[in-house]
Design a protein around this motif. Structure first.
Motif, PDB file in Angstrom:
ATOM      1  N   PRO A   1       0.163  -1.020   0.174  1.00 57.14           N
ATOM      2  CA  PRO A   1      -0.603   0.042   0.089  1.00 57.14           C
ATOM      3  C   PRO A   1       1.148   1.437   0.273  1.00 57.14           C
ATOM      4  N   LEU A   2       0.465   1.922  -0.685  1.00 57.78           N
ATOM      5  CA  LEU A   2       0.788   3.280  -0.942  1.00 57.78           C
ATOM      6  C   LEU A   2       1.157   4.717   0.720  1.00 57.78           C
ATOM      7  N   VAL A   3       1.459   4.965   0.966  1.00 60.07           N
ATOM      8  CA  VAL A   3       2.563   5.232   2.422  1.00 60.07           C
ATOM      9  C   VAL A   3       1.880   6.590   2.396  1.00 60.07           C
ATOM     10  N   VAL A   4       0.573   7.297   3.032  1.00 62.08           N
ATOM     11  CA  VAL A   4       0.518   8.785   2.702  1.00 62.08           C
ATOM     12  C   VAL A   4       0.158   9.498   3.721  1.00 62.08           C
ATOM     13  N   GLN A   5      -0.310  11.012   3.442  1.00 57.73           N
ATOM     14  CA  GLN A   5      -0.394  10.883   4.950  1.00 57.73           C
ATOM     15  C   GLN A   5      -1.554  11.849   4.725  1.00 57.73           C
ATOM     16  N   LEU A   6      -2.209  11.467   6.413  1.00 62.68           N
ATOM     17  CA  LEU A   6      -3.130  11.415   6.404  1.00 62.68           C
ATOM     18  C   LEU A   6      -4.095  12.632   7.855  1.00 62.68           C
ATOM     19  N   THR A   7      -5.556  13.323   7.626  1.00 61.83           N
ATOM     20  CA  THR A   7      -4.953  15.095   8.500  1.00 61.83           C
ATOM     21  C   THR A   7      -6.490  13.816   8.886  1.00 61.83           C
TER      22      THR A   7
ATOM     23  N   PHE B   1     -13.172  18.396  -4.273  1.00 61.41           N
ATOM     24  CA  PHE B   1     -13.230  17.077  -3.517  1.00 61.41           C
ATOM     25  C   PHE B   1     -11.971  16.658  -2.396  1.00 61.41           C
ATOM     26  N   VAL B   2     -12.040  15.910  -2.027  1.00 61.42           N
ATOM     27  CA  VAL B   2     -11.358  15.382  -1.438  1.00 61.42           C
ATOM     28  C   VAL B   2     -10.935  14.016  -0.735  1.00 61.42           C
ATOM     29  N   TRP B   3     -10.062  13.741  -0.804  1.00 65.34           N
ATOM     30  CA  TRP B   3      -9.423  12.001  -1.074  1.00 65.34           C
ATOM     31  C   TRP B   3      -9.480  11.299   0.355  1.00 65.34           C
ATOM     32  N   GLN B   4     -10.781  10.470   1.094  1.00 62.25           N
ATOM     33  CA  GLN B   4     -11.448  10.492   1.809  1.00 62.25           C
ATOM     34  C   GLN B   4     -11.002   9.087   1.806  1.00 62.25           C
ATOM     35  N   PHE B   5     -10.216   8.277   3.787  1.00 60.23           N
ATOM     36  CA  PHE B   5      -9.901   7.178   3.435  1.00 60.23           C
ATOM     37  C   PHE B   5     -11.109   6.682   4.159  1.00 60.23           C
ATOM     38  N   ASP B   6     -11.260   5.329   3.838  1.00 59.85           N
ATOM     39  CA  ASP B   6     -11.756   4.340   4.295  1.00 59.85           C
ATOM     40  C   ASP B   6     -11.421   3.213   5.509  1.00 59.85           C
ATOM     41  N   LYS B   7     -11.200   3.236   7.018  1.00 64.14           N
ATOM     42  CA  LYS B   7      -9.943   2.777   7.244  1.00 64.14           C
ATOM     43  C   LYS B   7     -10.282   0.814   7.613  1.00 64.14           C
ATOM     44  N   ASN B   8     -12.325   0.790   6.347  1.00 62.85           N
ATOM     45  CA  ASN B   8     -12.485  -0.876   7.151  1.00 62.85           C
ATOM     46  C   ASN B   8     -11.720  -1.541   5.239  1.00 62.85           C
ATOM     47  N   THR B   9     -11.248  -1.130   4.903  1.00 63.68           N
ATOM     48  CA  THR B   9     -10.807  -1.341   3.409  1.00 63.68           C
ATOM     49  C   THR B   9      -9.517  -0.614   2.988  1.00 63.68           C
ATOM     50  N   ASN B  10      -8.856   0.277   4.004  1.00 61.84           N
ATOM     51  CA  ASN B  10      -7.345   0.808   3.919  1.00 61.84           C
ATOM     52  C   ASN B  10      -7.842   1.375   2.029  1.00 61.84           C
ATOM     53  N   THR B  11      -8.092   1.579   2.073  1.00 64.50           N
ATOM     54  CA  THR B  11      -8.286   2.679   0.210  1.00 64.50           C
ATOM     55  C   THR B  11      -8.987   3.819   0.585  1.00 64.50           C
TER      56      THR B  11
ATOM     57  N   GLY C   1     -13.940  13.396  12.796  1.00 63.64           N
ATOM     58  CA  GLY C   1     -13.680  12.064  12.724  1.00 63.64           C
ATOM     59  C   GLY C   1     -12.577  11.160  11.197  1.00 63.64           C
ATOM     60  N   ASP C   2     -13.655  11.780  10.361  1.00 61.57           N
ATOM     61  CA  ASP C   2     -12.816  11.577   8.930  1.00 61.57           C
ATOM     62  C   ASP C   2     -11.899  11.863   8.970  1.00 61.57           C
ATOM     63  N   LYS C   3     -10.642  11.355   7.957  1.00 61.83           N
ATOM     64  CA  LYS C   3      -9.702  11.504   7.323  1.00 61.83           C
ATOM     65  C   LYS C   3      -8.947  11.657   6.043  1.00 61.83           C
TER      66      LYS C   3
ATOM     67  N   ARG D   1      -6.289   7.983  -6.704  1.00 61.74           N
ATOM     68  CA  ARG D   1      -7.197   7.394  -7.695  1.00 61.74           C
ATOM     69  C   ARG D   1      -8.142   6.524  -6.873  1.00 61.74           C
ATOM     70  N   GLU D   2      -8.977   6.152  -7.722  1.00 56.32           N
ATOM     71  CA  GLU D   2      -9.745   5.471  -6.917  1.00 56.32           C
ATOM     72  C   GLU D   2     -10.352   4.488  -6.016  1.00 56.32           C
ATOM     73  N   GLY D   3      -9.980   3.893  -4.765  1.00 59.05           N
ATOM     74  CA  GLY D   3      -9.925   1.977  -4.846  1.00 59.05           C
ATOM     75  C   GLY D   3      -8.589   2.206  -4.516  1.00 59.05           C
ATOM     76  N   LEU D   4      -7.599   3.091  -3.958  1.00 57.89           N
ATOM     77  CA  LEU D   4      -5.974   2.810  -4.266  1.00 57.89           C
ATOM     78  C   LEU D   4      -6.003   2.444  -2.715  1.00 57.89           C
ATOM     79  N   LYS D   5      -4.882   1.388  -2.244  1.00 58.01           N
ATOM     80  CA  LYS D   5      -4.826   1.051  -1.103  1.00 58.01           C
ATOM     81  C   LYS D   5      -3.444   2.036  -0.507  1.00 58.01           C
ATOM     82  N   VAL D   6      -3.820   2.537   0.597  1.00 63.60           N
ATOM     83  CA  VAL D   6      -2.363   3.419   0.589  1.00 63.60           C
ATOM     84  C   VAL D   6      -2.775   2.733   2.672  1.00 63.60           C
ATOM     85  N   LYS D   7      -1.428   3.357   3.236  1.00 63.66           N
ATOM     86  CA  LYS D   7      -1.272   3.142   4.399  1.00 63.66           C
ATOM     87  C   LYS D   7      -0.629   4.186   5.008  1.00 63.66           C
ATOM     88  N   GLU D   8      -1.189   5.240   6.327  1.00 66.47           N
ATOM     89  CA  GLU D   8      -0.907   6.107   7.071  1.00 66.47           C
ATOM     90  C   GLU D   8       0.318   6.153   7.180  1.00 66.47           C
TER      91      GLU D   8
END
Length: 348
Positions: free
Chosen positions: A28-34, A289-299, A324-326, A336-343
Motif C-alpha cells: 500500500p502507498l504510504v500517505v499523510q492523513l489528516t 473534493f477530497v480523498w477520504q480514507f476508509d479504515k475498513n478497506t484501507n483505501t 473524525g473522518d480522515k 485514484r479511486e480504490g487505491l490501497k494506502v497506509k497512514e
C-alpha cells in the motif's frame, strides 16, 4: 504404443496443473492523513478604513488686520487656551475707546433729558431719542469690544497643528483660514459596510473590533463603536460606520492614514469542520473534493465537499464530511479511486 502416449499426456497435464502462477502484490502507498476536526468559529468581517481626528477645525479670524504673532509650528502640540495667532489690536482698541466715549456721552445726555422730562420741560420725543441713542451706543461699544477680542485666537482644545496657511506680518482678511488643528485625544476609523452585512447585524452591539495600520499589521489595537449612518450611499448601497481608539495608542496613528478594521461577534459562533487547503482538489466551477480514507478497506475514495470559507491555510467545510473522518493531505495528485494506502507514522 497408443497406451504409452495416453499415459505421457496425462502426466504432462498433471504437471501443468500443479504449477501455480504467483503475482506479487504491490505494498500500500504510504500517505499523510489528516483528521477532520470540528471547531467553533466567529465570522470575522474585514474592512479598509480611513483614520481621522475626533475634531478637525480650520482656524479663522473673524476680523481683518495685520498678523503680528503666530504660534503655528506644524506637527506641534498646543494646550487648550494657548495663543495660536494674533493680529494688531491697536485699531480695534481705538474703536473701543471711541465707542465708549460716545456711549458715555449718550448716558449723560439721557440723564439730563430724564431730569428735565420729569419737570415737564422736555418732550416725550426728546426722551425717546435719548434712550435710543443710549441703546445704540451701548451696542456699538459691545461690538467694538467683541472685535477686539477677535484679534487673538486661542486653541479651543488640546490639539496638534495640522497645517499652517499664513505667515507672520501678512495681512489677514476675515474668514481666511489661518491653520488647521486636530484633536487627537481620540482617532476615528471610518469604513463602508455593505447593506447585507448591516442588515444581518442590525442592533448588535456585542462585537469586538480591532484595527491595524496598513504596513504594520503585526500591531493590532482594540477599538470601540462610535456611530453609524442610517442612510446608505445611493450608488454603492453601503453604510458608513465609525469606530474610535483613545489613550496612548492614538499616538501611533495619523489622520489620513489607511487602516484595516476587523469586526466579529463576541458571543455568536458556529461549528465548522476544518481541513488543510492541501487536501482540496478541484475548482470553484467544477466543484471541490477530497480523498477520504476508509479504515475498513484501507483505501481512498473521492468525497465531494462544499467550502464555507477559507481561513489562512485551512478550509471550512460546509457539507461532505463529518468530524473524525480522515483525508489525504499531501500528494493528492497521486490518488485514484480504490487505491490501497497506509497512514504515515512518524518514527519518534
Amino acid at each position: 504404443m497408443f497406451r504409452i502416449l495416453i499415459v505421457m499426456m496425462a502426466l504432462t497435464l498433471q504437471a501443468c496443473s500443479e504449477q501455480s502462477v504467483e503475482v506479487a502484490e504491490k505494498p500500500p502507498l504510504v500517505v499523510q492523513l489528516t483528521e477532520v476536526n470540528a471547531t467553533n468559529i466567529n465570522e470575522v468581517y474585514e474592512f479598509p478604513a480611513i483614520v481621522s481626528a475626533v475634531k478637525d477645525v480650520d482656524v479663522k479670524f473673524e476680523v481683518s488686520g495685520r498678523l503680528i504673532e503666530e504660534n503655528l509650528i506644524e506637527g506641534s502640540l498646543v494646550k487648550k487656551g494657548e495663543v495660536l495667532a494674533r493680529i494688531d489690536p491697536a485699531p480695534f482698541r481705538r474703536k473701543v475707546e471711541e465707542s465708549r466715549t460716545r456711549h458715555q456721552d449718550a448716558a449723560r445726555a439721557l440723564r439730563r433729558i430724564e431730569e428735565v422730562h420729569a419737570k415737564n420741560v422736555a418732550s416725550q420725543r426728546e426722551l425717546d431719542d435719548a434712550q435710543s441713542l443710549f441703546t445704540l451706543t451701548k451696542i456699538a461699544l459691545e461690538d467694538a469690544e467683541q472685535d477686539l477680542s477677535y484679534c487673538t485666537i486661542r486653541s479651543p482644545f488640546d490639539a496638534v497643528i495640522g497645517t499652517r496657511s499664513i505667515e507672520n506680518n501678512s495681512y489677514i482678511r476675515a474668514g481666511d483660514t489661518v491653520a488647521n488643528i486636530q484633536d487627537r485625544s481620540e482617532l476615528y476609523f471610518s469604513f463602508e459596510v455593505p447593506e447585507r452585512v448591516m442588515t444581518s447585524n442590525a442592533g448588535n452591539r456585542e462585537i469586538k473590533a480591532t484595527a491595524s495600520v496598513i504596513g504594520h499589521e503585526q500591531q493590532v489595537f482594540d477599538i470601540h463603536y462610535v456611530e453609524h449612518e442610517t442612510t446608505p450611499d445611493p450608488i454603492a448601497q453601503t453604510y458608513k460606520i465609525t469606530f474610535a481608539i483613545d489613550g496612548e495608542a492614538s499616538e501611533l496613528f495619523y489622520p489620513g492614514s489607511r487602516a484595516t478594521v476587523k469586526v466579529s461577534d463576541v458571543h455568536e459562533s458556529q461549528a465548522a469542520l476544518v481541513v488543510p487547503l492541501n487536501a482540496l482538489t478541484g475548482s470553484k466551477d467544477s466543484g471541490f473534493f477530497v480523498w477520504q480514507f476508509d479504515k475498513n478497506t484501507n483505501t481512498v475514495a473521492k468525497a465531494s465537499v462544499e467550502i464555507a470559507a477559507i481561513s489562512g491555510e485551512f478550509a471550512l467545510i460546509g457539507k461532505g464530511l463529518k468530524a473524525g473522518d480522515k483525508v489525504v493531505s499531501a500528494a493528492v495528485q497521486q490518488m485514484r479511486e480504490g487505491l490501497k494506502v497506509k497512514e504515515y507514522q512518524a518514527d519518534f
